[in-house]
Design a protein around this motif. Structure first.
Motif, mmCIF file in Angstrom:
data_model
loop_
_atom_site.group_PDB
_atom_site.id
_atom_site.type_symbol
_atom_site.label_atom_id
_atom_site.label_comp_id
_atom_site.label_asym_id
_atom_site.label_seq_id
_atom_site.Cartn_x
_atom_site.Cartn_y
_atom_site.Cartn_z
ATOM 1 N N TYR A 57 -9.472 -12.736 21.052
ATOM 2 C CA TYR A 57 -10.808 -13.239 20.752
ATOM 3 C C TYR A 57 -11.532 -13.620 22.038
ATOM 4 N N SER A 61 -13.418 -17.131 19.704
ATOM 5 C CA SER A 61 -13.985 -16.960 18.369
ATOM 6 C C SER A 61 -14.527 -15.559 18.073
ATOM 7 N N ASP A 62 -15.029 -14.852 19.056
ATOM 8 C CA ASP A 62 -15.655 -13.555 18.817
ATOM 9 C C ASP A 62 -14.617 -12.440 18.891
ATOM 10 N N PHE A 63 -14.610 -11.570 17.890
ATOM 11 C CA PHE A 63 -13.639 -10.474 17.794
ATOM 12 C C PHE A 63 -14.383 -9.145 17.882
ATOM 13 N N TYR A 64 -13.955 -8.304 18.826
ATOM 14 C CA TYR A 64 -14.588 -7.008 19.042
ATOM 15 C C TYR A 64 -13.566 -5.903 18.840
ATOM 16 N N LYS A 73 -18.855 -6.002 17.572
ATOM 17 C CA LYS A 73 -18.389 -7.325 17.159
ATOM 18 C C LYS A 73 -18.287 -7.301 15.639
ATOM 19 N N GLU A 75 -17.150 -9.604 12.089
ATOM 20 C CA GLU A 75 -16.955 -10.970 11.589
ATOM 21 C C GLU A 75 -17.018 -10.966 10.068
ATOM 22 N N GLY A 76 -16.726 -12.088 9.481
ATOM 23 C CA GLY A 76 -16.797 -12.225 8.033
ATOM 24 C C GLY A 76 -15.882 -11.258 7.301
ATOM 25 N N LEU A 79 -14.239 -8.453 9.295
ATOM 26 C CA LEU A 79 -13.099 -8.883 10.092
ATOM 27 C C LEU A 79 -11.852 -9.034 9.218
#
Length: 90
Positions: A57, A61-64, A73, A75-76, A79
């Motif tokens: 991350y 917090s950010d996942f790419y 990127k 999310e939600g 992800l």
């Protein structure tokens, strides 16, 4: 001398990696300057695959993910779906 500038840049780059993604991933990343010609160099970065982990991350917090030819990127729900598919096999 160029070598000194390259060393300072590589040290700064390593410190950014440490801060942004964490020490645990530093052994998976190799980087070196490649001479294109005597006055032009590029930084080549090679990343090894994460084995048996739940991802890396950015800033905790950010996942790419990489979707050639771009990085996205996620999310939600995306992800969660990606994690189920990708990491359930490990």
């Amino acid at each position: 001398h160029h070598k000194d500038k390259f060393d300072v840049f590589k040290l700064t780059f390593a410190q950014k990696l440490d801060k942004r993604i964490g020490k645990e991933f530093l052994d998976l990343i190799d980087f070196e300057f490649i001479a294109i010609n005597p006055t032009c160099h590029v930084l080549e970065v090679k990343c090894s695959k994460i084995e048996g982990d739940n991802g890396c991350y950015l800033d905790g917090s950010d996942f790419y993910i990489r979707r050639n030819p771009y990085t996205e990127k996620i999310e939600g729900k995306d992800l969660v779906d990606y994690s189920r598919k990708r990491f359930s096999k490990l």
